[in-house]
Design a protein around this motif. Structure first.
Motif, mmCIF file in Angstrom:
data_model
loop_
_atom_site.group_PDB
_atom_site.id
_atom_site.type_symbol
_atom_site.label_atom_id
_atom_site.label_comp_id
_atom_site.label_asym_id
_atom_site.label_seq_id
_atom_site.Cartn_x
_atom_site.Cartn_y
_atom_site.Cartn_z
ATOM 1 N N THR A 1 -29.867 65.685 -5.590
ATOM 2 C CA THR A 1 -28.692 65.936 -6.188
ATOM 3 C C THR A 1 -28.512 67.432 -6.687
ATOM 4 O O THR A 1 -29.516 67.815 -6.882
ATOM 5 C CB THR A 1 -28.282 65.079 -7.350
ATOM 6 N N GLN A 2 -27.227 67.943 -7.154
ATOM 7 C CA GLN A 2 -27.201 69.115 -7.700
ATOM 8 C C GLN A 2 -26.041 69.143 -8.344
ATOM 9 O O GLN A 2 -24.993 68.238 -8.056
ATOM 10 C CB GLN A 2 -27.472 70.126 -6.651
ATOM 11 N N PRO A 3 -25.761 70.082 -9.226
ATOM 12 C CA PRO A 3 -24.436 70.298 -9.915
ATOM 13 C C PRO A 3 -23.283 70.521 -9.023
ATOM 14 O O PRO A 3 -23.539 71.661 -8.054
ATOM 15 C CB PRO A 3 -24.723 71.267 -10.971
ATOM 16 N N LEU A 4 -22.073 70.233 -9.152
ATOM 17 C CA LEU A 4 -21.124 70.675 -8.377
ATOM 18 C C LEU A 4 -20.614 71.956 -8.699
ATOM 19 O O LEU A 4 -20.471 72.463 -9.881
ATOM 20 C CB LEU A 4 -19.920 69.558 -8.588
ATOM 21 N N MET B 1 -22.751 58.140 -5.193
ATOM 22 C CA MET B 1 -21.852 58.863 -4.365
ATOM 23 C C MET B 1 -22.521 58.993 -2.977
ATOM 24 O O MET B 1 -23.394 59.723 -2.562
ATOM 25 C CB MET B 1 -21.737 60.211 -5.030
ATOM 26 N N LEU B 2 -21.533 58.581 -2.071
ATOM 27 C CA LEU B 2 -21.769 58.757 -0.496
ATOM 28 C C LEU B 2 -20.778 59.852 -0.131
ATOM 29 O O LEU B 2 -19.422 59.501 -0.417
ATOM 30 C CB LEU B 2 -21.638 57.571 0.195
ATOM 31 N N MET B 3 -21.232 60.867 0.723
ATOM 32 C CA MET B 3 -20.254 61.871 1.078
ATOM 33 C C MET B 3 -20.600 61.889 2.790
ATOM 34 O O MET B 3 -21.668 61.958 3.188
ATOM 35 C CB MET B 3 -20.915 63.150 0.551
ATOM 36 N N ILE B 4 -19.473 61.540 3.345
ATOM 37 C CA ILE B 4 -19.288 61.729 4.676
ATOM 38 C C ILE B 4 -19.035 62.734 5.223
ATOM 39 O O ILE B 4 -17.687 63.452 4.995
ATOM 40 C CB ILE B 4 -18.752 60.457 5.373
ATOM 41 N N VAL C 1 -23.631 66.141 -7.641
ATOM 42 C CA VAL C 1 -23.144 65.560 -6.006
ATOM 43 C C VAL C 1 -24.274 65.775 -5.404
ATOM 44 O O VAL C 1 -25.465 66.068 -5.637
ATOM 45 C CB VAL C 1 -22.147 66.769 -5.443
ATOM 46 N N PRO C 2 -24.354 64.655 -4.400
ATOM 47 C CA PRO C 2 -25.691 64.617 -3.498
ATOM 48 C C PRO C 2 -26.007 66.238 -2.861
ATOM 49 O O PRO C 2 -24.778 66.995 -2.545
ATOM 50 C CB PRO C 2 -25.393 63.696 -2.339
ATOM 51 N N VAL C 3 -27.058 66.617 -2.719
ATOM 52 C CA VAL C 3 -27.515 67.717 -1.961
ATOM 53 C C VAL C 3 -26.816 67.721 -0.313
ATOM 54 O O VAL C 3 -26.999 66.670 0.099
ATOM 55 C CB VAL C 3 -29.013 67.934 -1.882
ATOM 56 N N GLY C 4 -26.438 68.842 0.017
ATOM 57 C CA GLY C 4 -25.549 68.833 1.149
ATOM 58 C C GLY C 4 -24.253 68.749 1.230
ATOM 59 O O GLY C 4 -23.243 68.719 2.231
#
Length: 587
Positions: free
Chosen positions: A162-165, A495-498, A565-568
């Motif tokens: 994870t990382q800050p937005l 949090m899932l990011m597609i 947010v997730p990394v990526g």
């Protein structure tokens, strides 16, 4: 007689002196020779010691070279190609005790005083590197040979998941297309409390009501007959609206879009929440960009780094790495009828053997394989627990609601996850219909949610697709009863990011992502092309696409402002796994 005796004594005395002189000279000669020999030997030994010290320093420099490369923020410390590979007889090795007989693929560096050969071997399942360095210093006593020293060290790697937005775009429904008369057209009502951002020109078709908490239009706003933004009933029904260009209503005249625009059916309020009017200027938010090439190479799991432990039939990530060409021809079902799991790096998982209440302090699990034998933390659904007893057995004593979570009930068969930093993971529990994920995942093809059910997910992850996503099922981070828990979702926790790059195929032409009628999605969606929603769809989370295609009765929920947010996450800086300080030095 006395005279003769005196002569004899003097002669004997002179002879004795000669003998003594010769003896002393011999002793001095031996001492001198010995001193010279010792001096010469000491000089050679001192030279040899300096050569050994030089070789040791060179070997240290090789280890430091490896560490400096692993520590570069732009390098992924979990990529086996980050360091030159160690070999045994020119073959890749993973046994740190193996005899290194060849350095043909090692890095060969010339440093003042000699040369150093250095390399590293990544053991993915343990997320650690074995570093080896051989210092070679010239041997002044034997010019045709070198003095060598070999150093080895182990370096564990902590994944970054994870990382800050760093881009506020992920707090909106964002339509990024520009350059057309109508960059974004809304043909049906859209209601709810999300924030909407249209980078270009927005057109509302006849009778469309746009009711969001905030609407930002970078270009013009064209409102057709009987369409409207917000309602004039009260300040609470007005929509905080920003327009960068002009406005018009029902093919009337265009005009500057500031102040009171009720006549053009733009029922807006200012940011103060108490005065009527359209806000200007419209804030500019940078469009996000997805770096498919980078994450194709660095995703875990993905094309270059597949599962180190698995069961069932995990997704196929690629068929012809390193060619990023949408090679997975069959659409990958993320929620099939049977369970699977895929992990890269350390960790363990099992399932509950029985249902749990919110108060019980013992649990029974299907297996203890892979779990620690001292205190450790597990996750079940959104609850963390500290296991304090029963190590090595299938009945554990637990402390409930740790790590800021709350104790709650859990169904039999639910996934039990050891909370350890796995490099990356994707797992599906078909019994409880739960998807567990971590890290950045890449599939060189398309994916789907196809079981028509209400499914949940745990964890924070980004799934990159060279192709498209199609949902014929709901997927929620949190469930309440028979629907997503729209009020209780914390996107900083789950949090899932597609991220989908394709269009058409399993979707309508031009669509990267499509959600069918009557389903819900809770998470983030990014489409290089359009993102389309069917009738009666509920969405909770940020959406980014070239266009957002809406059917009847789309409802958006007021997801919280996102900070983690997730990394990526597209447009965020690429962040990779980084090494810990070296340990286990030998040599």
């Amino acid at each position: 007689m006395r005279r003769r005796l005196r002569v004899l004594w003097v002669g004997n005395e002179r002879g004795l002196a000669l003998v003594m002189a010769i003896g002393m000279m011999t002793v001095l000669a031996i001492a001198g020779t010995t001193a010279v020999a010792y001096s010469t030997s000491g000089a050679k030994q001192a030279t040899q010691t300096r050569s050994r010290q030089s070789a040791f320093s060179l070997a240290e420099a090789g280890i430091n070279n490896s560490l400096s490369i692993l520590n570069l923020p732009t390098n992924n410390a979990l990529d086996p190609d980050t360091l030159p590979k160690c070999t045994t007889n020119d073959k890749k090795y993973s046994d740190p005790t193996a005899t290194r007989t060849s350095t043909s693929s090692w890095k060969h560096t010339t440093i003042e005083g000699g040369v150093v050969d250095w390399c590293g071997t990544l053991v993915r399942k343990d997320a650690l590197w074995y570093l080896t360095s051989i210092g070679n210093s010239s041997n002044p006593n034997r010019p045709t040979t070198n003095v060598t020293r070999t150093l080895e060290a182990t370096v564990t790697v902590t994944p970054t998941t994870t990382q800050p937005l760093n881009n506020p775009v992920w707090n909106y429904l964002y339509a990024g297309h520009t350059g057309s008369t109508c960059d974004q057209t809304l043909n049906n009502n859209i209601s709810g409390a999300s924030r909407m951002y249209v980078a270009g020109n927005l057109c509302l078709s006849p009778n469309v009501a746009l009711n969001q908490s905030t609407v930002i239009v970078g270009g013009t706003l064209d409102v057709s007959n009987n369409a409207s933004v917000g309602a004039s009933t009260s300040m609470s029904t007005r929509v905080e609206t920003y327009v960068g260009g002009n406005c018009r209503y029902s093919v009337g005249s265009w005009g500057a879009c500031g102040g009171n625009q009720d006549a053009r059916h733009i029922y807006s309020k200012l940011t103060d929440g108490v005065n009527v009017g359209v806000n200007q200027p419209a804030p500019v938010i940078a469009p996000p960009a997805a770096d498919y090439a980078t994450w194709y190479e660095n995703s875990i799991p993905g094309p270059s780094q597949t599962c180190t432990s698995s069961s069932g039939t995990p997704p196929t990530f690629d068929t012809n790495y390193p060619s990023r060409d949408n090679s997975v021809s069959s659409v990958v079902d993320l929620t099939p009828s049977s369970s699977y799991f895929c992990r890269v790096g350390p960790g363990a998982n099992t399932t509950l053997s029985g249902a749990m209440t919110a108060s019980q302090n013992t649990i029974t699990v299907g297996s203890a394989t892979g779990f620690p034998t001292t205190n450790f933390i597990i996750r079940i659904d959104d609850e963390y627990m500290l296991v304090t007893g029963g190590f090595g057995t299938t009945t554990w004593t637990v402390m409930r609601g740790t790590t800021g979570s709350s104790a709650t009930s859990h169904v039999s068969g639910q996934t039990v996850e050891w909370k350890t930093p796995a490099s990356g993971e994707i797992a599906w529990n078909s019994t409880t219909k739960t998807l567990t994920m971590s890290g950045t995942i890449y599939i060189d093809g398309s994916a789907k949610i196809s079981n028509g059910s209400l499914n949940s997910y745990n964890g924070q992850a980004a799934i990159y697709l060279s192709g498209t996503l199609h949902n014929t099922g709901s997927l929620c981070a949190s469930i309440s009863g028979s629907s997503c828990n729209f009020a209780g979702w914390n996107p900083d926790f789950d949090m899932l990011m597609i991220v989908a790059n394709g269009s058409g195929g399993q979707n309508a032409p031009g669509d990267s992502i499509e959600v069918d009628n009557n389903y819900s999605f809770q998470g983030g969606l990014y489409g290089t092309n359009a993102v389309e929603f069917g009738n009666n769809v509920n969405v909770d989370g940020p959406i980014v696409g070239s266009q957002i295609v809406l059917s009847n009765n789309l409802t958006t929920s007021a997801f919280p402002t996102i900070s983690i947010v997730p990394v990526g996450m597209p447009s965020n800086e690429e962040v990779y796994a980084q090494p810990n300080p070296p340990q286990g030095f030998t040599g």
